[in-house]
Motif scaffolding. Structure first.
Motif, PDB file in Angstrom:
ATOM      1  N   ASN A 283      -5.369  -3.787  -0.890  1.00  0.00           N
ATOM      2  CA  ASN A 283      -6.692  -3.676  -0.274  1.00  0.00           C
ATOM      3  C   ASN A 283      -7.541  -4.914  -0.521  1.00  0.00           C
ATOM      4  OD1 ASN A 283      -6.732  -1.076   1.101  1.00  0.00           O
ATOM      5  ND2 ASN A 283      -6.382  -0.228  -0.930  1.00  0.00           N
TER       6      ASN A 283
ATOM      7  N   GLN B 266      -1.447   2.610  -8.395  1.00  0.00           N
ATOM      8  CA  GLN B 266      -2.860   2.333  -8.119  1.00  0.00           C
ATOM      9  C   GLN B 266      -3.107   0.825  -8.052  1.00  0.00           C
ATOM     10  OE1 GLN B 266      -4.770   4.483 -11.320  1.00  0.00           O
ATOM     11  NE2 GLN B 266      -5.487   6.068  -9.905  1.00  0.00           N
TER      12      GLN B 266
ATOM     13  N   GLY C 296       2.688   1.629  -3.254  1.00  0.00           N
ATOM     14  CA  GLY C 296       1.728   2.075  -4.266  1.00  0.00           C
ATOM     15  C   GLY C 296       1.460   3.568  -4.181  1.00  0.00           C
ATOM     16  N   LYS C 297       1.308   4.066  -2.949  1.00  0.00           N
ATOM     17  CA  LYS C 297       1.086   5.506  -2.771  1.00  0.00           C
ATOM     18  C   LYS C 297       2.290   6.301  -3.276  1.00  0.00           C
ATOM     19  CE  LYS C 297      -2.050   5.338   1.163  1.00  0.00           C
ATOM     20  NZ  LYS C 297      -2.227   5.674   2.589  1.00  0.00           N
TER      21      LYS C 297
ATOM     22  N   ARG D 239      -1.896  -0.586  -4.776  1.00  0.00           N
ATOM     23  CA  ARG D 239      -2.811  -0.248  -3.681  1.00  0.00           C
ATOM     24  C   ARG D 239      -4.082  -1.094  -3.739  1.00  0.00           C
ATOM     25  NH1 ARG D 239      -4.323   5.486  -3.630  1.00  0.00           N
ATOM     26  NH2 ARG D 239      -5.197   4.926  -1.621  1.00  0.00           N
TER      27      ARG D 239
ATOM     28  N   GLU E 157       0.842  -1.202   0.000  1.00  0.00           N
ATOM     29  CA  GLU E 157       0.000   0.000   0.000  1.00  0.00           C
ATOM     30  C   GLU E 157       0.879   1.253   0.000  1.00  0.00           C
ATOM     31  OE1 GLU E 157      -3.474   2.502   0.599  1.00  0.00           O
ATOM     32  OE2 GLU E 157      -3.391   0.379   0.088  1.00  0.00           O
TER      33      GLU E 157
END
Length: 79
Positions: A39, A32, A12-13, A35, A9
């Motif tokens: 999730n 994206q 990814g950010k 992320r 995550e």
């Protein structure tokens, strides 16, 4: 969220931010995707945990019902 998913995550950010900063759409999309995968993995873990809890509850309830029937036949009803 597991440690690996938290890392994914965060990475990814970072990729999204760098992609925006350098106007690199591929890098932004890659971030994206990272992320989303993190999730989805987290949600799958939550569903598995909930199913495990339900299974344990059902097993316990069934065991209690069996004991109740057994006690009725033995003449020792549980209270």
């Amino acid at each position: 969220m597991g440690f690996g998913d938290e890392v994914k995550e965060t990475v990814g950010k970072a990729k999204e931010g760098l992609g925006d900063a350098f106007d690199n759409e591929d890098l932004r999309r890659d971030g994206q995707q990272d992320r989303i995968e993190a999730n989805v993995n987290d949600m799958a873990d939550d569903v598995k945990d909930a199913a495990d809890r339900k299974h344990a509850d059902a097993k316990g309830g069934f065991a209690d019902a069996v004991e109740d029937v057994k006690d009725k036949f033995d003449g020792n009803p549980r209270t």
